[in-house]
Design an enzyme around this catalytic site. Structure first.
Site, short mmCIF file in Angstrom:
data_model
loop_
_atom_site.label_atom_id
_atom_site.label_comp_id
_atom_site.label_asym_id
_atom_site.label_seq_id
_atom_site.Cartn_x
_atom_site.Cartn_y
_atom_site.Cartn_z
CB SER A 8 -0.91 0.03 1.23
OG SER A 8 -1.56 1.30 1.28
CB THR B 228 -7.02 -1.47 0.34
OG1 THR B 228 -6.84 -1.95 -0.98
CG2 THR B 228 -6.02 -2.12 1.26
CE LYS C 234 -11.45 -0.82 -1.88
NZ LYS C 234 -11.34 -0.19 -3.19
CG ASN D 290 -12.63 4.25 -0.74
OD1 ASN D 290 -13.54 4.91 -0.24
ND2 ASN D 290 -11.79 4.75 -1.61
N GLY E 43 -16.40 -5.87 -6.99
CA GLY E 43 -16.44 -4.71 -6.11
C GLY E 43 -15.83 -3.46 -6.75
P1 ATR Z 1 -12.78 -6.75 -6.97
O1 ATR Z 1 -13.32 -6.37 -5.62
O2 ATR Z 1 -11.32 -6.45 -7.20
O3 ATR Z 1 -13.63 -6.23 -8.11
P2 ATR Z 1 -14.02 -9.33 -7.24
O4 ATR Z 1 -15.27 -8.81 -6.63
O5 ATR Z 1 -13.52 -10.68 -6.87
O6 ATR Z 1 -12.81 -8.36 -6.99
O7 ATR Z 1 -14.21 -9.28 -8.84
C1 ATR Z 1 -13.19 -9.64 -9.70
C2 ATR Z 1 -13.62 -9.34 -11.15
O8 ATR Z 1 -12.53 -9.65 -12.01
C3 ATR Z 1 -14.79 -10.17 -11.61
O9 ATR Z 1 -15.54 -9.41 -12.53
C4 ATR Z 1 -14.08 -11.33 -12.31
O10 ATR Z 1 -14.85 -11.99 -13.28
P3 ATR Z 1 -15.85 -13.20 -12.88
O11 ATR Z 1 -17.07 -12.54 -12.34
O12 ATR Z 1 -16.06 -13.93 -14.14
O13 ATR Z 1 -15.10 -14.00 -11.84
C5 ATR Z 1 -12.96 -10.60 -12.97
N1 ATR Z 1 -11.84 -11.49 -13.31
C6 ATR Z 1 -10.99 -12.10 -12.44
N2 ATR Z 1 -10.07 -12.83 -13.13
C7 ATR Z 1 -10.35 -12.67 -14.46
C8 ATR Z 1 -9.75 -13.14 -15.69
N3 ATR Z 1 -8.66 -13.91 -15.68
N4 ATR Z 1 -10.30 -12.75 -16.87
C9 ATR Z 1 -11.38 -11.94 -16.89
N5 ATR Z 1 -12.00 -11.46 -15.78
C10 ATR Z 1 -11.50 -11.81 -14.58
#
Ligand code: ATR
Length: 277
Positions: free
Chosen positions: A13, A60, A64, A85, A127
């Site tokens: 961070s 972070t 959140k 956040n 998120g």
């Molecule tokens: P954050 O809080 O960082 O948004 P999250 O709520 O776990 O984390 O969401 C992660 C996002 O990244 C989701 O939209 C996820 O897609 P899925 O809903 O299909 O899981 C997306 N994501 C993660 N890895 C991915 C990848 N390799 N390719 C495309 N999308 C990905």
């Protein structure tokens, strides 16, 4: 005056250096420390912090949603995002806000990138997307499309935000149905934003069709990094004229939190330009 940032992991961070640099602008003496806090201990940890002279916390991943749930008072935009956040002890109550969206919009303003009347693509429906979509919509884009690997998650997000929009957004905003990562290639976008979590792990692959960049003037990854992320590399390979990471947004969301905590509005330009180097 006691402030901090919590998350898991937290080592990476850069919030302490950002907030210390803001405080220096006003000769304000603060302590701003980072703390490794796990989900299950979040609620008691935060209450302890505020019972022991803490004033403000940045929050972070992955806390959140936890931060949002433990607050006594929640801002409209945190309600829209379903996540917080930042936390602030005000009149003995814990207030939660989500400054990510305003951070992104302010960053784009500084970069002289208009959202109004533009076609915007947000990739990801987690998120991070929730935190920014209401603020993007409030700038009146022509169209906002949310695309996600798992289509159902994108549909759910869009439905929830449209439900909220009846109360909080201008009704003229168009938000058509969401798309999967495979079927967005034929649409043309002015601005493409990566809100997936792929950039946070070097080994993950982002399976998007590079056609999405064909008419884009700007590509922005919400993740901040010293090196180009996979998404940024793809955009550069497709000759997108302006490609950014999330450093500017990080500084701007911090500035919004700082000004709520202290009543002072820091200048962000030098920090954004120098990247804190
Ligand atoms: P954050 O809080 O960082 O948004 P999250 O709520 O776990 O984390 O969401 C992660 C996002 O990244 C989701 O939209 C996820 O897609 P899925 O809903 O299909 O899981 C997306 N994501 C993660 N890895 C991915 C990848 N390799 N390719 C495309 N999308 C990905």
């Amino acid at each position: 005056m006691k402030y901090g940032v919590i998350g898991f992991p937290i080592e990476h961070s850069r919030s302490p250096e950002i907030h210390n640099s803001f405080a220096n602008q006003f000769d304000l003496e603060i302590t701003f420390t980072k703390h490794l806090v796990r989900k299950h201990e979040c609620s008691s940890w935060v209450k302890d912090f505020f019972n022991n002279e803490g004033i403000g916390l940045s929050v972070t991943l992955p806390l959140k949603e936890e931060a949002f749930k433990l607050a006594d008072v929640i801002s409209d935009r945190a309600l829209q995002a379903g996540a917080a956040n930042m936390l602030h002890l005000k009149e003995d109550k814990i207030f939660a806000d989500c400054t990510d969206g305003v951070g992104l919009v302010n960053d784009l303003k500084v970069k002289e990138i208009e959202l109004q009347a533009k076609n915007v693509l947000v990739i990801g429906a987690g998120g991070a997307s929730r935190g920014i979509i209401p603020s993007i919509l409030s700038e009146n884009p022509q169209q906002l499309i949310v695309a996600n690997r798992t289509a159902e998650k994108a549909y759910k997000l869009v439905a929830e935000i449209q439900g909220l929009s009846a109360f909080h957004m201008k009704s003229s905003i168009l938000m058509p149905s969401s798309l999967t990562l495979d079927n967005i290639a034929n649409t043309s976008f002015d601005l493409v934003i990566n809100a997936t979590s792929t950039s946070t792990s070097p080994e993950s692959k982002l399976e998007i069709n590079s056609e999405i960049f064909k008419d884009a003037a700007v590509a922005l990854d919400l993740y901040y990094s010293q090196k180009d992320t996979l998404f940024m590399k793809m955009a550069k390979d497709q000759s997108v004229p302006e490609v950014f990471d999330g450093w500017g947004m990080l500084v701007q969301q911090a500035a919004e939190s700082f000004s709520q905590w202290t009543g002072l509005e820091p200048d962000t330009s030098e920090l954004i330009r120098s990247r804190g180097a």
